[in-house]
Design an enzyme around this catalytic site. Sequence first.
Site, PDB file in Angstrom:
ATOM      1  N   SER A  66       0.832  -1.211   0.000  1.00 29.81           N
ATOM      2  CA  SER A  66       0.000   0.000   0.000  1.00 29.81           C
ATOM      3  C   SER A  66       0.863   1.255   0.000  1.00 29.81           C
ATOM      4  CB  SER A  66      -0.907   0.011   1.239  1.00 29.81           C
ATOM      5  OG  SER A  66      -1.707  -1.142   1.267  1.00 29.81           O
ATOM      6  N   ILE A  98       3.846 -10.167  -8.754  1.00 26.73           N
ATOM      7  CA  ILE A  98       3.622  -9.566 -10.077  1.00 26.73           C
ATOM      8  C   ILE A  98       2.847 -10.526 -10.995  1.00 26.73           C
ATOM      9  CG2 ILE A  98       4.715  -8.446 -12.077  1.00 26.73           C
ATOM     10  CD1 ILE A  98       5.043  -7.035  -9.241  1.00 26.73           C
ATOM     11  N   ASP A 149      -5.379   4.778 -11.259  1.00 28.72           N
ATOM     12  CA  ASP A 149      -6.697   5.408 -11.492  1.00 28.72           C
ATOM     13  C   ASP A 149      -7.475   4.637 -12.560  1.00 28.72           C
ATOM     14  OD1 ASP A 149      -6.435   7.399  -9.637  1.00 28.72           O
ATOM     15  OD2 ASP A 149      -6.049   9.023 -11.079  1.00 28.72           O
ATOM     16  N   GLN A 199     -38.613 -17.475   0.789  1.00 26.66           N
ATOM     17  CA  GLN A 199     -38.294 -16.041   0.862  1.00 26.66           C
ATOM     18  C   GLN A 199     -36.814 -15.820   1.242  1.00 26.66           C
ATOM     19  OE1 GLN A 199     -39.948 -13.355   3.976  1.00 26.66           O
ATOM     20  NE2 GLN A 199     -41.035 -12.414   2.273  1.00 26.66           N
ATOM     21  N   GLN A 213     -23.633 -20.012  -0.729  1.00 25.71           N
ATOM     22  CA  GLN A 213     -24.638 -20.332   0.282  1.00 25.71           C
ATOM     23  C   GLN A 213     -25.902 -20.916  -0.363  1.00 25.71           C
ATOM     24  OE1 GLN A 213     -23.682 -20.053   3.343  1.00 25.71           O
ATOM     25  NE2 GLN A 213     -25.583 -20.712   4.317  1.00 25.71           N
ATOM     26  N   ILE A 214     -26.312 -20.316  -1.473  1.00 25.54           N
ATOM     27  CA  ILE A 214     -27.525 -20.787  -2.168  1.00 25.54           C
ATOM     28  C   ILE A 214     -27.317 -22.208  -2.715  1.00 25.54           C
ATOM     29  CG2 ILE A 214     -28.929 -20.368  -4.266  1.00 25.54           C
ATOM     30  CD1 ILE A 214     -28.672 -17.325  -3.593  1.00 25.54           C
ATOM     31  N   GLU A 253      -4.494  -3.764  -6.950  1.00 28.14           N
ATOM     32  CA  GLU A 253      -4.583  -2.341  -7.379  1.00 28.14           C
ATOM     33  C   GLU A 253      -5.041  -1.448  -6.231  1.00 28.14           C
ATOM     34  OE1 GLU A 253      -4.651  -1.109 -11.030  1.00 28.14           O
ATOM     35  OE2 GLU A 253      -4.038  -3.034 -11.850  1.00 28.14           O
ATOM     36  N   THR A 266      -6.010  -1.959  -1.809  1.00 31.29           N
ATOM     37  CA  THR A 266      -7.039  -2.646  -1.003  1.00 31.29           C
ATOM     38  C   THR A 266      -8.275  -1.749  -0.823  1.00 31.29           C
ATOM     39  OG1 THR A 266      -6.124  -1.748   1.030  1.00 31.29           O
ATOM     40  CG2 THR A 266      -5.249  -3.870   0.315  1.00 31.29           C
TER      41      THR A 266
END
Length: 279
Positions: free
Chosen positions: A32, A57, A140, A179, A236-237, A263, A265
């Site tokens: 960072s 890399i 950017d 649901q 989960q589903i 790119e 955190t």
Amino acid sequence: METNRKDCEFLPKLASGEWIGAWGLTEQETGSDAQGMNATAKKDGGFWVLNGTKNFITHGKSCDMAVVVFRNGEKGDSRGMTTFVIEKGTPGFSSGKKENKLGMRASETAELVFDNCRIPDSNRLGEVGEGFVQCMKILDGGRISIAALSLGIAKGAFDAALKYSKERKQFGKSISSFQGISFKLAEMATDIEAATLLTHKAGEDKNNGKNVTQIGAMAKLFASETCVRVANEAVQIHGGYGFIKEYPVEKFYRDSKLCTIGEGTSEIQKLVIARNLLK
Ligand SMILES: Cc1cc2nc3c(=O)[nH]c(=O)nc-3n(C[C@H](O)[C@H](O)[C@H](O)COP(=O)(O)OP(=O)(O)OC[C@H]3O[C@@H](n4cnc5c(N)ncnc54)[C@H](O)[C@@H]3O)c2cc1C
């Protein structure tokens, strides 16, 4: 950005896929906080001598050339960094350790090692001392790409979960009729739609030549966190089948996590956004 060598030497090969490129900023001790980098470039007449190791890399082994940032000034000085293009086969340039990763295993991640690697000044990309500013510009734009990558994974995970929820029956009904499951699908679809709009806005601004530091960081932050949430819910589903390699959501789940790290955190995206808001 211009190299002292002709752009036509590199760009057609990279754009056509004939060559694979790599970009090296990160080091073992500096992720960072890129300004603290240790890898050095020392001027020697019409040449530069490169020393140090770049870490994590993408395409570190398979690349035909790498664009790499080195420190030519004092450590911590953002104006003391310069970028170079180094071709594979240049003496003193090699690949190091290949990482054994959680996800994104289709492309390798490895070290780039420079041991008294001597290259001509014509391999310098841009001006001496311009490296840090170049990195910020690259990030950017790169962050919008990671937002788009996140959306691709999230959509793949969502599509798989939607299909499975209609097919899988429990208690005599499709699980999509519960649901608890349909609300998950509703939240996943809403998050994906919002992330799509934000990513498109960032892309449009970039195409129109606007500054995208803030919108790019917002798109990357929201899309990547959405990607992790959606991939998690998709597993989960699928219940136990979500944990099995025959189903695609297991891979989406593993791949999703990189999007909140590479790119910059999620914490760094918040830092960038907050800095822009408060300046
Ligand atoms: C698969 C993969 C591919 C990659 N490809 C490339 C590549 O091609 N080229 C390249 O140059 N790099 C690449 N990277 C490196 C990547 O960009 C870094 O891993 C990332 O920027 C984070 O740096 P770090 O790993 O050193 O974590 P650190 O910087 O050590 O961060 C550790 C933790 O501390 C937090 N943190 C750090 N500073 C702050 C702060 N100021 N405020 C709040 N929290 C903070 C971070 O958010 C994180 O949670 C890749 C990494 C991976 C895993």
